[in-house]
Write an enzyme that holds these catalytic residues in place. Structure first.
Site, short mmCIF file in Angstrom:
data_model
loop_
_atom_site.label_atom_id
_atom_site.label_comp_id
_atom_site.label_asym_id
_atom_site.label_seq_id
_atom_site.Cartn_x
_atom_site.Cartn_y
_atom_site.Cartn_z
N ASP A 354 0.73 -1.15 0.03
CA ASP A 354 0.00 -0.21 0.02
C ASP A 354 0.91 1.21 -0.05
O ASP A 354 2.01 1.35 0.53
CB ASP A 354 -0.69 0.08 1.15
CG ASP A 354 -1.77 1.13 1.22
OD1 ASP A 354 -2.57 1.20 0.43
OD2 ASP A 354 -1.62 1.77 2.41
N GLU A 390 1.51 -0.69 -4.93
CA GLU A 390 0.79 0.58 -5.36
C GLU A 390 1.82 1.93 -5.70
O GLU A 390 1.94 2.40 -4.56
CB GLU A 390 -0.11 0.83 -4.19
CG GLU A 390 -1.20 1.83 -4.41
CD GLU A 390 -2.29 2.41 -3.21
OE1 GLU A 390 -3.32 2.19 -3.53
OE2 GLU A 390 -1.79 2.12 -2.11
#
Length: 721
Positions: A354, A390
């Site tokens: 993330d 990401e």
């Protein structure tokens, strides 16, 4: 173990050793080691089995460099022991120092949580007015989590990593709780748990669909923010970690570690990989007004990035209040230790990071050669795991798609936007759509990476589902209690004429066709496809594009919809069979538009409806709504030679379009694989009667020449129903 009956009067910690960090059961006792640079004293605090009553505090007498360590022999030191730390030292937030012995701290290396967490003022390290720079002296132990010592022993049997090559990978993003909470085939006690995901009925759906890899939304132990708790909401997604090594207990019936391992073993037995969505960029301790739960009290200035000119404040490149300091060697070591633990002990197959740009920042700037990336590459146990970024954070220069190092794949949001915009009929997107369909060479080729560096998706957990992309023009996040201000507005969606639910059969048909169009595009594109759980049967979140706080039927998968959408499930399943049997759909090299000797067509040709190849004028025509894509090397014969052609015809306009077809291979004819506008027509293997194929409005057609190998014919119903 019942520590309440233990006489602690003569107990003290033996010296122990500084490695490994955390609490390690050796068979003869437990070794504790914790990193802190500025502490003056650290105590090991022991609790009863439930983690509710503190029984004794034992001071660490040994320190090697900045690692404090001690050993607690058996029988007191053993699996099941519940513990925490108290760290004493200077308290001066102005200089980033937040040591406070009144706060019970969770071991950042905790493998299993004990007790419960309750929001309470005593969790704050500072007094009510933080500007006074005075510590809060109230004991936080009754309200914070504790750690439980575990024994790593588990019968893995013959478990082996499925080791699916990138080119064969099909990722399926799911939420552990939401995926099985409403599943009728899972026993009620197991619904919403790791064991629920391990249930044979659940795994059967995944394998039949053609999934090779599940990507689990965060399962590292996390907290619900106080602001959500006060509203009666929950952090459902889990992007608010408190213990990176510990599996989230709310997805377990009893022992989260054992049940997580059981889940992985069952998925591996079915040939399915397990990737974790990991959140190493921030923690649940938030900004300078947040609680002191773990890292903040252990060594605030080491673990977090602080403002240089004002160390009392945190740099916030995550939108969550703080940013983990990957520039510090101790932080990088802890994260790599954590990755190694999940791979070696929990048998996971990879990680999706993330806000991964945080991990690549050094001195505020993103670097492809950042120390963290180098250390991961050098770690032998991580050499063959899947690494997915990401590729952004919210800081300056935060968007880094295409800049991660070799060995990493990246979520390609430009693919999502290109596919959605194209099928919505946006002007001037033809060239961008073609680039995304062909594998995004503009992003990855220059650094020597392959099409498989791009993770393509139509929908993910963040944003509209695939169905909602066809049913809502605008977000509808009222249930989040933020007056619909949260969530992004760049949805690239089209409601097909009515906002939300409708009984109009024409609009229902158009929406289903649009889903098939986007799914066909995704699964015929170069790169690694990722499906969002439930999109295969048109799952809806009722227009909520930011359901992070909705632990209810807005987010849970409604399995009752699956039988009603059996045709869509079969459509996706057949496309995945086709992708598996057509190597030219998942290449290791980029399409070049080149013609090889002994081939009838280029590896890819971009066609005008008239049958000719597109010109510069065609590419730059803002009104262009139609595209033909000829994959000239789709299939592989028994000798490894690529042959057999696929022709993908797309029409995003409001009118039918006649495509003049290129010549099929000598002596062959074009036949339908599918037509998204003729879904209910059962006409398998229909050969085109002429050199023209009419493509209906808002639909796509896939044709194959009759040189397609018989093994593919046997596995595919060429006109899907």
């Amino acid at each position: 173990m019942n520590t309440l009956s233990t006489d602690y009067s003569s107990i003290s910690l033996q010296p122990g050793v500084p490695v490994p960090l955390g609490a390690t059961w050796t068979g003869e006792g437990v070794n504790f080691a914790v990193y802190s640079t500025g502490a003056s004293r650290i105590e090991l605090c022991l609790f009863d089995e439930q983690g509710g009553h503190e029984t004794v505090r034992l001071e660490f007498a040994e320190r090697t460099d900045n690692i404090w360590h001690g050993f607690l022999p058996a029988p007191l030191g053993g699996p099941g022991l519940v513990y925490g730390f108290r760290v004493y030292g200077p308290y001066d937030p102005t200089y980033g120092l937040r040591y406070n012995g009144a706060k019970l701290l969770l071991d950042p290396y905790a493998r299993l949580l004990a007790g419960s967490f309750t929001w309470h003022p005593s969790l704050m390290g500072h007094q009510e007015d933080p500007q006074q720079n005075l510590p809060d002296v109230n004991d936080s132990a009754p309200y914070n989590y504790k750690a439980r010592v575990i024994d790593d022993a588990f019968d893995w049997g013959e478990d082996r990593p499925p080791a699916v090559p990138w080119r064969d990978t099909v990722i399926y993003e799911l939420h552990v709780k939401g995926y099985t909470k409403l599943h009728p085939g899972v026993p009620e006690r197991e619904r919403g748990t790791y064991l629920g995901l391990a249930h044979p009925d659940v795994i059967a759906h995944l394998t039949r669909l053609g999934v090779t890899t599940v990507e689990l939304m965060p399962v590292q132990a996390f907290l619900t923010e106080q602001v959500l708790s006060d509203k009666g909401l929950a952090n459902y997604w889990g992007y608010n970690p408190i213990a990176w090594f510990a599996p989230e207990q709310r997805y377990a019936i009893d022992d989260a570690v054992i049940e997580f391992k059981t889940m992985v073993k069952a998925l591996h037995a079915a040939g399915i990989e397990v990737i974790l969505d990991v959140v190493f960029n921030h923690t649940a301790e938030g900004n300078e007004f947040g609680p002191t739960l773990s890292l903040r009290g252990l060594d605030n200035a080491t673990y977090y990035k602080l403002e240089t000119s004002s160390p009392g404040h945190y740099i916030n490149r995550t939108g969550c209040g703080n940013t983990v300091a990957f520039g510090h060697h101790a932080v990088r070591r802890m994260v790599i230790d954590c990755m190694r633990y999940w791979v070696e002990e929990m048998h996971v197959d990879g990680f999706r990071f993330d806000l991964a740009a945080v991990q690549g920042r050094e001195n505020g700037r993103f670097r492809t050669d950042a120390a963290f990336f180098k250390q991961v590459a050098a770690e032998s146990s991580l050499r063959y795991v899947k690494l997915i970024a990401e590729p952004w954070d919210i800081g300056a220069d935060g968007y880094q798609l295409g800049r991660f190092p070799p060995g990493w794949a990246e979520w390609n949001d430009l693919y999502r936007d290109g596919a959605r915009g194209f099928w919505r009929g946006n002007p001037g997107v033809l060239g961008n759509f073609a680039e995304r369909f062909a594998g995004s060479s503009d992003l990855f080729r220059a650094s020597g990476r392959r099409p498989t560096a791009g993770i393509n998706y139509i929908a993910c957990h963040d944003g509209f589902t695939a169905y909602d992309t066809t049913a809502y023009n605008d977000k509808h996040n009222e249930a989040n209690l933020e007056d619909n201000r949260d969530g992004h507005n760049h949805n690239l969606s089209w409601n097909c004429g009515v906002e939300g639910p409708t009984t109009d059969p024409g609009i229902i048909d158009l929406r289903e066709r649009q889903i098939r169009n986007m799914m066909a595009t995704l699964l015929l594109s170069q790169g690694v496809p990722m499906l969002l759980a439930g999109d295969e049967f048109a799952r809806t979140q009722h227009g909520n594009n930011n359901a992070y706080c909705q632990d209810n039927d807005i987010s849970w998968i409604d399995w009752s919809a699956a039988p009603q959408r059996a045709g869509l499930i079969e459509f996706i399943r057949q496309l995945l069979i086709l992708r598996q049997r057509a190597p030219g759909l998942s290449r290791d090299t980029f399409l070049k538009g080149s013609l090889k000797q002994d081939h009838d067509h280029k590896d890819v040709s971009w066609l005008h409806p008239s049958g000719r190849e597109l010109t510069d004028a065609d590419w730059n025509d803002p009104h262009a709504r139609v595209l033909g894509i000829l994959n000239g090397h789709a299939f592989c014969d028994p000798h490894g030679t690529l042959n057999g052609h696929l022709l993908f015809l797309c029409n995003t306009s409001d009118e039918p379009v006649d495509f003049h077809l290129p010549e099929a291979k000598t002596g062959m004819q074009w036949q339908f694989v599918f037509d998204t506008a003729r879904w209910q027509v059962n006409d398998p293997g229909r050969v085109l009667p002429s050199e023209i194929c009419t493509v209906s409005p808002h639909s796509c057609v896939l044709l194959a020449d009759s040189d397609v190998p018989s093994s593919v014919h046997c596995g595919l119903a060429l006109t899907l129903k």
